[in-house]
Design a protein around this motif. Structure first.
Motif, mmCIF file in Angstrom:
data_model
loop_
_atom_site.group_PDB
_atom_site.id
_atom_site.type_symbol
_atom_site.label_atom_id
_atom_site.label_comp_id
_atom_site.label_asym_id
_atom_site.label_seq_id
_atom_site.Cartn_x
_atom_site.Cartn_y
_atom_site.Cartn_z
ATOM 1 N N ASP A 30 0.859 -1.010 -0.015
ATOM 2 C CA ASP A 30 0.089 0.001 -0.063
ATOM 3 C C ASP A 30 0.972 0.982 -0.028
ATOM 4 N N SER A 32 1.783 5.469 0.627
ATOM 5 C CA SER A 32 1.561 6.266 1.838
ATOM 6 C C SER A 32 0.257 6.687 1.724
ATOM 7 N N GLU A 33 -0.417 6.747 2.941
ATOM 8 C CA GLU A 33 -1.783 7.505 3.169
ATOM 9 C C GLU A 33 -2.976 6.536 2.710
ATOM 10 N N GLU A 35 -2.729 2.866 3.496
ATOM 11 C CA GLU A 35 -2.463 1.641 4.195
ATOM 12 C C GLU A 35 -3.584 0.860 4.533
ATOM 13 N N ASP A 82 4.171 1.803 4.709
ATOM 14 C CA ASP A 82 3.794 2.170 3.356
ATOM 15 C C ASP A 82 4.909 1.685 2.442
ATOM 16 N N PRO A 139 1.831 4.665 9.323
ATOM 17 C CA PRO A 139 1.634 5.176 7.972
ATOM 18 C C PRO A 139 2.488 6.047 7.523
ATOM 19 N N ALA A 140 2.541 6.369 6.146
ATOM 20 C CA ALA A 140 2.949 7.594 5.521
ATOM 21 C C ALA A 140 4.385 7.962 5.849
#
Length: 156
Positions: A30, A32-33, A35, A82, A139-140
């Motif tokens: 997945d 970034s942003e 996930e 990510d 995440p991210a």
């Protein structure tokens, strides 16, 4: 020479859990942003392990908490989730990315799998664990600063 902890991890099947998680996450990366699929996979595994968790931290992040049987320090262990917008070029890799133009090229799949395995181990010893372990699935990392957003959302 193998250590007692390593043998315990093997006996509990935690090594196999981590390898399976790494393969799954590598195959299903997945960006970034985004996930959500990784977060949902981790949430399923944490549920199977009996580890309580909270989702929605920094949008697609997840925080799990393992509380020991006695008072003690609180430690946090973090992994980034990510992937990158890169095409996987290794056709012989059994667990190669199934998403066109997206792959784990920085090892975040391994970071996440190892954190899940560490969580499984700490959960297995929680009756003798002094203190609390927080598992931060961030995440991210590759884009907008997911770590600071998790801190702002109260993960610490």
């Amino acid at each position: 020479m193998e250590s007692a902890i390593f043998n315990e991890i093997k006996n509990l099947g935690i090594d196999a859990l981590a390898v399976e998680a790494r393969h799954h996450i590598h195959q299903n990366p997945d960006l970034s942003e985004h996930e959500e699929n990784t977060r949902d996979y981790i949430a399923r595994k944490l549920t199977e392990l009996g580890i309580p968790y909270e989702t929605g931290v920094a949008d697609t992040g997840l925080v799990a908490v393992i509380t020991g049987n006695t008072e003690g320090p609180v430690i946090a262990i973090r992994a980034d989730m990510d992937a990158l917008p890169i095409q996987e070029e290794n056709p012989d890799l059994a667990c190669r990315s199934r998403k066109e133009g997206v792959m784990h090229a920085c090892g975040h799949d391994i970071h996440t799998a190892v954190l899940l395995g560490a969580g499984a181990y700490f959960q297995s010893i929680r009756e003798t664990l002094p203190g609390t372990v927080k598992l931060l699935f961030q995440p991210a990392e590759e884009s907008i600063g997911g770590a600071q957003r998790m801190i702002d959302d109260g993960c610490l």
